[in-house]
Design an enzyme around this catalytic site. Structure first.
Site, mmCIF file in Angstrom:
data_model
loop_
_atom_site.group_PDB
_atom_site.id
_atom_site.type_symbol
_atom_site.label_atom_id
_atom_site.label_comp_id
_atom_site.label_asym_id
_atom_site.label_seq_id
_atom_site.Cartn_x
_atom_site.Cartn_y
_atom_site.Cartn_z
ATOM 1 N N PHE A 135 111.662 40.756 85.990
ATOM 2 C CA PHE A 135 110.814 40.144 87.826
ATOM 3 C C PHE A 135 111.790 39.328 88.070
ATOM 4 O O PHE A 135 112.092 39.614 89.303
ATOM 5 C CB PHE A 135 108.945 39.886 87.695
ATOM 6 C CG PHE A 135 108.260 40.007 88.732
ATOM 7 C CD1 PHE A 135 108.438 39.229 89.730
ATOM 8 C CD2 PHE A 135 107.599 41.050 88.657
ATOM 9 C CE1 PHE A 135 108.499 39.464 91.466
ATOM 10 C CE2 PHE A 135 106.658 41.461 90.603
ATOM 11 C CZ PHE A 135 107.507 40.227 90.884
ATOM 12 N N PHE A 136 111.966 37.990 87.718
ATOM 13 C CA PHE A 136 112.481 36.928 88.391
ATOM 14 C C PHE A 136 113.969 37.560 88.156
ATOM 15 O O PHE A 136 114.907 37.036 89.448
ATOM 16 C CB PHE A 136 112.512 35.995 86.822
ATOM 17 C CG PHE A 136 111.438 34.995 87.038
ATOM 18 C CD1 PHE A 136 111.155 34.190 88.521
ATOM 19 C CD2 PHE A 136 110.774 35.158 86.192
ATOM 20 C CE1 PHE A 136 110.484 33.546 88.942
ATOM 21 C CE2 PHE A 136 109.312 34.050 86.199
ATOM 22 C CZ PHE A 136 109.638 33.528 87.541
ATOM 23 N N PHE B 283 104.785 37.949 96.150
ATOM 24 C CA PHE B 283 104.386 37.388 94.475
ATOM 25 C C PHE B 283 103.655 38.017 94.361
ATOM 26 O O PHE B 283 103.230 37.200 92.988
ATOM 27 C CB PHE B 283 103.854 36.187 94.957
ATOM 28 C CG PHE B 283 103.962 34.492 94.102
ATOM 29 C CD1 PHE B 283 104.516 33.591 94.325
ATOM 30 C CD2 PHE B 283 101.973 34.394 93.253
ATOM 31 C CE1 PHE B 283 104.804 32.350 93.095
ATOM 32 C CE2 PHE B 283 102.828 33.264 92.466
ATOM 33 C CZ PHE B 283 103.060 32.923 92.454
ATOM 34 N N ARG C 188 115.231 26.974 87.754
ATOM 35 C CA ARG C 188 115.199 27.317 88.585
ATOM 36 C C ARG C 188 114.757 27.027 90.753
ATOM 37 O O ARG C 188 114.902 27.193 91.138
ATOM 38 C CB ARG C 188 113.869 28.400 88.352
ATOM 39 C CG ARG C 188 113.892 29.539 89.954
ATOM 40 C CD ARG C 188 113.093 30.762 89.257
ATOM 41 N NE ARG C 188 113.616 31.676 90.386
ATOM 42 C CZ ARG C 188 114.355 33.277 90.023
ATOM 43 N NH1 ARG C 188 114.519 33.000 89.110
ATOM 44 N NH2 ARG C 188 114.253 33.831 91.107
#
Length: 337
Positions: free
Chosen positions: A71-72, A174, A314
């Site tokens: 997902f990231f 999200f 990140r």
């Protein structure tokens, strides 16, 4: 507040989880080998999941962690396609992800590594609970993909959503209901609709996700201002509500703190609800125990999200050579042309 009220938890499988997810990213070619070696552990993607689904079996947690890492990577591809003006690449990827979501087995060997990795993670997630759960998960993720498309169009046009519009979009980008669906994987039990949709269950689930999204907005604001982002609660407040940047930060922080206090109240109600499900039957006992696990993991989300944002590379924008370009991303166009 978080450190005092939400003690940090970590699944004992975490060291192995980190190692296996690192190998999975390499095997599926989701990040270049040099990026994996230099950045994967420091990004703390596995820490985030190991601190959340602490009651999951090792196999389930590994599937969730690999999916989360995917997902990231997807989020980074989406960002780079916007930054480098690649709308055709994004459109192709969007359609392929929709197709893979409905038939992952047919996309395991897709030429685009992001699509193939998605298919692999889906097949594993789909193997644990009944098809009804799988269909619900797919339905929720189709909505997430479309929300990412709205973000793509907003950013391309330089359009900053108004606050309420942004909050509704944020619940999708999200992936609030995706992470909530995965609570059931962690508990090893699909919850029936009357339980899952009951206000006593839904409210703490939503509050835990809202906390995470808004805390992310708070911590990622410098990164997103540097990258000309338009999707951040702080940016919406400044653009549409006349807040100064400092006032916007204070307002986001206030909302975050409100989520915490409201969750603590909702958590108590959810645990009473769980107790009421234990009606003397085997099924009632099972559902009561599952809801307790899910609510406990909702609680875990607060500490896990908190520590992730303070430890993951990140968000360490001040350490990057270029504040608008994360060092762990691949800026080249990707996927089959």
């Amino acid at each position: 507040m978080i450190e005092d009220v939400f003690p940090r938890q970590l699944h004992p499988y975490w060291p192995k989880l980190q190692e296996k997810t690192r190998l999975w990213l390499l095997e599926k070619r989701l990040m270049p080998a040099d990026k994996v070696r230099e950045y994967a552990d420091g990004l703390c993607y596995t820490d985030l999941m190991a601190g959340y689904y602490t009651d999951a079996s090792e196999e389930v947690l590994q599937a969730i962690a690999d999916y989360s890492a995917w997902f990231f990577v997807w989020d980074d591809r989406h960002d780079r396609d916007i930054v480098h003006g690649r709308p055709d690449d994004w459109r192709r990827l969007r359609h392929r992800l929709h197709a893979a979501l409905d038939s992952p087995r047919h996309h395991l060997h897709h030429p685009d590594a992001l699509v193939a990795g998605f298919a692999d993670s889906l097949l594993r997630l789909y193997s644990f609970l009944p098809r009804t759960w799988n269909r619900r998960f797919a339905r929720h993720f189709h909505e997430v993909i479309e929300a990412y498309d709205r973000e793509f169009r907003n950013r391309t046009a330089g359009y900053v959503p108004k606050v309420e519009e942004y909050l509704a979009l944020r619940r999708l980008t999200f992936a609030h209901w995706i992470w909530t669906d995965l609570l059931e994987q962690g508990a090893g039990c699909e919850l029936p609709d009357p339980v899952r949709k009951h206000a006593a269950y839904r409210r703490p689930a939503l509050l835990s996700q809202e906390f995470a999204a808004w805390y992310n907005d708070l911590c990622s604001l410098p990164k997103e201002i540097a990258g000309d982002e338009v999707h951040n609660l702080g940016i919406s407040l400044v653009t549409h509500e006349g807040f100064t940047l400092e006032e916007a930060v204070d307002e986001v922080r206030r909302r975050v703190e409100e989520c915490v206090s409201e969750f603590l109240e909702a958590e108590r109600e959810a645990l009473r609800f769980a107790d009421g499900l234990a009606d003397g039957t085997t099924r009632g006992k099972e559902l009561s125990a599952a809801v307790r696990v899910c609510v406990g993991n909702m609680r875990n989300w607060f500490s896990s999200v908190y520590w992730f944002h303070h430890e993951s590379g990140r968000y360490m924008v001040d350490s990057w050579d270029d504040r608008s370009t994360p060092p762990y991303v691949n800026n080249e166009a990707a996927g089959e042309k």
